[in-house]
Write a protein that holds these residues in place. Structure first.
Motif, PDB file in Angstrom:
ATOM      1  N   ALA A 161       2.267   4.619  -2.468  1.00  0.00           N
ATOM      2  CA  ALA A 161       2.647   3.624  -1.473  1.00  0.00           C
ATOM      3  C   ALA A 161       3.971   3.991  -0.818  1.00  0.00           C
ATOM      4  N   TYR A 162       3.992   3.848   0.499  1.00  0.00           N
ATOM      5  CA  TYR A 162       5.213   3.980   1.300  1.00  0.00           C
ATOM      6  C   TYR A 162       5.362   2.661   2.037  1.00  0.00           C
ATOM      7  N   GLY A 163       5.955   1.682   1.398  1.00  0.00           N
ATOM      8  CA  GLY A 163       5.990   0.340   1.970  1.00  0.00           C
ATOM      9  C   GLY A 163       4.584  -0.224   1.962  1.00  0.00           C
ATOM     10  N   THR A 164       4.079  -0.549   3.141  1.00  0.00           N
ATOM     11  CA  THR A 164       2.723  -1.096   3.242  1.00  0.00           C
ATOM     12  C   THR A 164       1.697  -0.029   3.593  1.00  0.00           C
ATOM     13  N   THR A 165       2.146   1.213   3.694  1.00  0.00           N
ATOM     14  CA  THR A 165       1.243   2.320   4.018  1.00  0.00           C
ATOM     15  C   THR A 165       0.890   3.071   2.738  1.00  0.00           C
ATOM     16  N   TYR A 166      -0.406   3.350   2.574  1.00  0.00           N
ATOM     17  CA  TYR A 166      -0.872   4.066   1.388  1.00  0.00           C
ATOM     18  C   TYR A 166      -1.360   5.448   1.774  1.00  0.00           C
ATOM     19  N   GLU A 167      -0.899   6.427   0.993  1.00  0.00           N
ATOM     20  CA  GLU A 167      -1.390   7.801   1.145  1.00  0.00           C
ATOM     21  C   GLU A 167      -2.334   8.042  -0.032  1.00  0.00           C
ATOM     22  N   TYR A 168      -3.569   8.436   0.281  1.00  0.00           N
ATOM     23  CA  TYR A 168      -4.600   8.611  -0.737  1.00  0.00           C
ATOM     24  C   TYR A 168      -4.777  10.078  -1.082  1.00  0.00           C
ATOM     25  N   GLN A 227     -15.166  14.240   0.567  1.00  0.00           N
ATOM     26  CA  GLN A 227     -15.160  15.579   1.190  1.00  0.00           C
ATOM     27  C   GLN A 227     -13.894  15.749   2.038  1.00  0.00           C
ATOM     28  N   ILE A 228     -13.537  14.701   2.773  1.00  0.00           N
ATOM     29  CA  ILE A 228     -12.331  14.760   3.606  1.00  0.00           C
ATOM     30  C   ILE A 228     -11.089  14.863   2.732  1.00  0.00           C
ATOM     31  N   LEU A 229     -11.010  14.044   1.688  1.00  0.00           N
ATOM     32  CA  LEU A 229      -9.835  14.097   0.809  1.00  0.00           C
ATOM     33  C   LEU A 229      -9.751  15.416   0.054  1.00  0.00           C
ATOM     34  N   TRP A 230     -10.882  15.976  -0.366  1.00  0.00           N
ATOM     35  CA  TRP A 230     -10.849  17.280  -1.036  1.00  0.00           C
ATOM     36  C   TRP A 230     -10.323  18.353  -0.090  1.00  0.00           C
ATOM     37  N   THR A 231     -10.668  18.253   1.174  1.00  0.00           N
ATOM     38  CA  THR A 231     -10.211  19.242   2.155  1.00  0.00           C
ATOM     39  C   THR A 231      -8.740  19.043   2.501  1.00  0.00           C
ATOM     40  N   LYS A 232      -8.357  17.796   2.777  1.00  0.00           N
ATOM     41  CA  LYS A 232      -6.992  17.508   3.237  1.00  0.00           C
ATOM     42  C   LYS A 232      -5.981  17.404   2.092  1.00  0.00           C
ATOM     43  N   LYS A 233      -6.436  17.163   0.871  1.00  0.00           N
ATOM     44  CA  LYS A 233      -5.601  16.993  -0.326  1.00  0.00           C
ATOM     45  C   LYS A 233      -4.929  15.622  -0.394  1.00  0.00           C
ATOM     46  N   LYS A 234      -4.485  15.086   0.724  1.00  0.00           N
ATOM     47  CA  LYS A 234      -3.925  13.741   0.794  1.00  0.00           C
ATOM     48  C   LYS A 234      -4.029  13.271   2.242  1.00  0.00           C
ATOM     49  N   ALA A 235      -4.213  11.951   2.403  1.00  0.00           N
ATOM     50  CA  ALA A 235      -4.400  11.428   3.747  1.00  0.00           C
ATOM     51  C   ALA A 235      -4.243   9.914   3.762  1.00  0.00           C
ATOM     52  N   LEU A 236      -3.823   9.393   4.898  1.00  0.00           N
ATOM     53  CA  LEU A 236      -3.835   7.964   5.139  1.00  0.00           C
ATOM     54  C   LEU A 236      -5.266   7.579   5.516  1.00  0.00           C
TER      55      LEU A 236
END
Length: 131
Positions: free
Chosen positions: A62-69, A18-27
């Motif tokens: 992936a942005y280095g060790t950070t993932y955007e979902y 639900q959060i990802l559907w609303t935000k479209k992308k998120a850490l």
């Protein structure tokens, strides 16, 4: 890309979706920040996201060790598949039985029944125009 597993999502998985559907992308921390109190542990959220990736619902960049979902499955697509499963598992695939359940068992108000009737008329009109 893995084909999504359309079995019912767990409450935790659905909350993340639900959060990802609303935000479209998120850490993962953005997902955590959107959750109500008491918030789960960061590792719990991260694990749920990884499970959703394995199921084919979520992808990442992936942005280095950070993932955007981001969601790989649209909310409408999941809802449609979920409702098809409910209709087949509980109502033998009968749409009328499903609608009758909500109309009769759930004490729909007269206004809600009128709205349902208006929706049926709109669908009939659209089908006439298409066919």
């Amino acid at each position: 890309m893995k084909k999504p597993d359309y079995r019912e999502l767990t409450p935790a998985e659905l909350q993340v979706m639900q959060i990802l559907w609303t935000k479209k992308k998120a850490l993962a921390r953005d997902v955590l920040n959107e959750m109500d109190e008491p918030k789960p542990a960061y590792n719990t959220v991260s694990t749920v996201i990884r499970v959703l990736e394995k199921k084919g619902f979520v992808g990442h960049k992936a942005y280095g060790t950070t993932y955007e979902y981001y969601p790989l499955v649209k909310k409408k697509e999941y809802t449609s598949n979920f409702m098809q499963n409910v209709m087949h598992n509980f109502f033998g695939g009968n749409r009328l039985a499903l609608l009758s359940y909500f109309a009769g068992e759930e004490d729909m108000t007269v206004e809600e029944l009128e709205e349902l009737n208006a929706l049926v008329r709109k669908v009939e009109e659209r089908k006439k125009q298409e066919g």
